[in-house]
Design a protein around this motif. Sequence first.
Motif, PDB file in Angstrom:
ATOM      1  N   ARG A  30     -24.169  17.665  21.770  1.00 25.48           N
ATOM      2  CA  ARG A  30     -24.525  16.527  21.127  1.00 25.48           C
ATOM      3  C   ARG A  30     -23.546  16.466  19.910  1.00 25.48           C
ATOM      4  O   ARG A  30     -23.721  17.260  18.862  1.00 25.48           O
ATOM      5  CB  ARG A  30     -25.933  16.508  20.409  1.00 25.48           C
ATOM      6  N   ILE A  31     -22.786  15.425  19.972  1.00 34.68           N
ATOM      7  CA  ILE A  31     -21.607  15.444  18.885  1.00 34.68           C
ATOM      8  C   ILE A  31     -21.939  14.127  18.108  1.00 34.68           C
ATOM      9  O   ILE A  31     -22.486  13.074  18.466  1.00 34.68           O
ATOM     10  CB  ILE A  31     -20.218  15.175  19.596  1.00 34.68           C
ATOM     11  N   ASN A  83     -32.061  19.480  10.703  1.00 28.39           N
ATOM     12  CA  ASN A  83     -31.072  19.148  11.739  1.00 28.39           C
ATOM     13  C   ASN A  83     -32.040  18.852  13.090  1.00 28.39           C
ATOM     14  O   ASN A  83     -31.948  19.369  13.949  1.00 28.39           O
ATOM     15  CB  ASN A  83     -30.099  20.351  12.271  1.00 28.39           C
ATOM     16  N   ASP A  84     -33.183  17.944  12.717  1.00 26.76           N
ATOM     17  CA  ASP A  84     -34.011  17.652  13.815  1.00 26.76           C
ATOM     18  C   ASP A  84     -33.428  17.032  14.973  1.00 26.76           C
ATOM     19  O   ASP A  84     -33.931  17.043  16.147  1.00 26.76           O
ATOM     20  CB  ASP A  84     -34.895  16.601  13.223  1.00 26.76           C
ATOM     21  N   GLN A  85     -32.361  16.229  14.695  1.00 20.74           N
ATOM     22  CA  GLN A  85     -31.743  15.636  16.127  1.00 20.74           C
ATOM     23  C   GLN A  85     -30.860  16.634  16.706  1.00 20.74           C
ATOM     24  O   GLN A  85     -30.067  16.235  17.595  1.00 20.74           O
ATOM     25  CB  GLN A  85     -30.808  14.504  15.388  1.00 20.74           C
ATOM     26  N   LYS A  86     -30.824  17.927  16.384  1.00 20.00           N
ATOM     27  CA  LYS A  86     -30.061  19.076  16.987  1.00 20.00           C
ATOM     28  C   LYS A  86     -28.496  18.648  17.167  1.00 20.00           C
ATOM     29  O   LYS A  86     -28.253  18.673  18.550  1.00 20.00           O
ATOM     30  CB  LYS A  86     -30.958  19.057  18.226  1.00 20.00           C
ATOM     31  N   ILE A  87     -27.785  18.209  16.178  1.00 22.37           N
ATOM     32  CA  ILE A  87     -26.401  17.999  16.289  1.00 22.37           C
ATOM     33  C   ILE A  87     -25.724  19.521  16.685  1.00 22.37           C
ATOM     34  O   ILE A  87     -25.958  20.288  15.881  1.00 22.37           O
ATOM     35  CB  ILE A  87     -25.946  17.233  15.287  1.00 22.37           C
ATOM     36  N   ASP A  88     -24.857  19.516  17.411  1.00 20.88           N
ATOM     37  CA  ASP A  88     -24.127  20.548  17.659  1.00 20.88           C
ATOM     38  C   ASP A  88     -22.854  20.399  17.027  1.00 20.88           C
ATOM     39  O   ASP A  88     -22.266  21.714  16.663  1.00 20.88           O
ATOM     40  CB  ASP A  88     -23.838  20.847  19.359  1.00 20.88           C
TER      41      ASP A  88
END
Lengths: 196, 150
Positions: A30-31, A83-88
């Motif tokens: 996830r970018i 970082n709930d949206q789990k950005i990598d």
Amino acid sequence: MKDVKAEARDEGEEVGCDCDCGGGGDVGLRILVVDDSPVDRKIVERLLKKREGDFEVITVDSGKKAMDILGLNEGETTQNATNDQKIDIILTDYCMPEMTGYDLLKAVKEHNFPKNIPVFVMSSENDPQRISRCRANGAEDFILKPLRANDIQRLRSYAIKTASTPIAGSKRKLQLDPVTENGSSERRPRLAGVVA
Amino acid sequence: MAVFQLQQQWVDLISALFREEFLDSQFTQLQQLQDESNPDFVVEVVTLFFEDSERLLNDLCSTLHQRVVDFKKADAHVHQLKGSSASIGAQRVKNVCVSFRNCCEEGNLEGCLACLQQVKHEYTLLKSKLEALFALEQQIVAAGGSLPTM
């Protein structure tokens, strides 16, 4: 498509998004792309999605919106940066009004996220001082605009090498795949039995 | 007109655009990002560029005609225009922006106004040529043909 998602869920990977990204495929990193230029946002997004399954792309037009997505709003304590949206990965433009990519980089690096989020900075200016300042503040790399396909390749290689998710086996397999540029929606088959 | 003739016209037009340096290799990058799943990608990006550029040119005109000119603000606008023109491969427009930024940095109003005229001229030229190219593409597709790959 359903099978891929079910498999991914079994391996504990977060899939499922509302965006039109083809389902977050095999690697599905996830970018978060941050750029105030609508032209550049569109081009970078397309470059990232060219090879299906590599990236799940979220684009925003400001540092402030990026902070919102990362849970770094003003008024919240630093401990709450979840970082709930789990950005990598974060890919940010340097020159933006109000909050620059440099400000965003520092804000991200100052907070203890559960997992380190690499930040890549892009800029049209090939300024050595700017580049070393970014690196000194924790930027993984500095990419010159306009972006090209091989810049995305670099990003992808880095992400595969260092991202720590449960499907390490699949990622190694992906590295050996020849690059296919046909843009078809055919899913790459996953190896049976490849689990971390 | 036969599809073949339309395709030939398209090749001639785009070759001229590259030869006369209206476009550079970054435009080719955009063409390579277009495929069956994204058949209108180039038109979409270029349309965004047209909208963005027209806004910036209007802002520049306004900024440079204030009683007291804010050269930093003008420079910021030119920087954005330079960036987006580079991103789509609009070489001539980008090159004028480089000179334009120098004039802004020097606080040279006369130079800035001259650059503004020049960049408007290059932009208008490019826009009309690209619109002609896209119109040709529509004709080719309507006639059942496909775009030649560069």
